[in-house]
Enzyme design. Structure first.
Site, short mmCIF file in Angstrom:
data_model
loop_
_atom_site.label_atom_id
_atom_site.label_comp_id
_atom_site.label_asym_id
_atom_site.label_seq_id
_atom_site.Cartn_x
_atom_site.Cartn_y
_atom_site.Cartn_z
N HIS A 12 -5.59 -3.84 7.31
CA HIS A 12 -6.26 -2.96 8.27
C HIS A 12 -7.42 -3.72 8.91
O HIS A 12 -8.39 -4.07 8.24
CB HIS A 12 -6.79 -1.71 7.56
N ARG A 48 -1.29 8.62 20.17
CA ARG A 48 -1.26 8.79 18.70
C ARG A 48 -1.71 10.20 18.32
O ARG A 48 -1.16 10.81 17.42
CB ARG A 48 -2.15 7.75 18.02
N GLU A 142 3.95 0.65 10.64
CA GLU A 142 2.73 1.03 9.94
C GLU A 142 3.02 1.67 8.59
O GLU A 142 4.04 2.32 8.40
CB GLU A 142 1.93 2.03 10.79
#
Length: 190
Positions: A12, A48, A142
């Site tokens: 991340h 998103r 992801e």
């Protein structure tokens, strides 16, 4: 190059500016954040949000992926860190997986970890051909935590140089947490 499928970590990227808060409060889903240094593209964030992905903390399957490069090129004046978590934490805590970029043209697939892991086309991901749209999309698959990720779950934080490493260690001491920090220039553009 090592097989991404066989690696043990998730990655991340975030701004160094966010690290004090992350050490104190954990790595939070975007929906729970108030004041932070945003590294993501605003247009992508809108999309998103339409998929309710702001309820998750996103991790990638390898560092220096297309997202990381895009962010660092767009914000060349900023310092970044890469927070890593062992994949077995994601398995144990029942994280979700999206087997390709969530904004790819086909419908989003938010899968349980095991099913999502098997749905990723690892051969294509290992090619890392960012000029091929399909490969680039798969490289941005992801692994998503539905919960705050505690610093206790961090494996290691990677930084670009010794100066950033010293800043991170200072922030870590202030927060009273203990996370390994190491320099890995290959994860960063500069």
């Amino acid at each position: 190059m090592p097989d991404i499928k066989e690696q043990k970590l998730l990655y991340h990227l975030t701004s160094l500016e966010n690290l004090s808060s992350i050490f104190q409060n954990g790595l939070k889903p975007r929906a729970q954040l108030r004041a932070f240094e945003d590294v993501a593209d605003a247009e992508i964030l809108k999309k998103r949000q339409g998929l309710a992905l702001e309820q998750y903390v996103p991790f990638h399957w390898f560092a220096a992926n297309p997202f990381d490069g895009s962010v660092q090129r767009r914000r060349s004046d900023a310092q970044f860190v890469v927070i890593t978590v062992r994949r077995n934490v994601a398995i144990r805590k029942q994280w979700k997986v999206i087997p390709r970029h969530p904004l790819a043209n086909d419908a989003i697939q938010l899968l349980d970890y095991a099913e999502g892991f098997e749905a990723i086309n690892w051969d294509v991901m290992n090619a890392r051909d960012y000029h091929d749209p399909q490969c680039k999309s798969i490289c941005m698959a992801e692994c998503l935590s539905p919960d705050v990720v505690s610093p206790n779950d961090f494996f290691k934080i990677f930084v670009s140089n010794a100066e950033v490493e010293a800043l991170c260690e200072s922030k870590m001491r202030e927060a009273g947490v203990n996370v390994q920090i190491g320099v890995n220039r290959g994860m960063f553009l500069r």
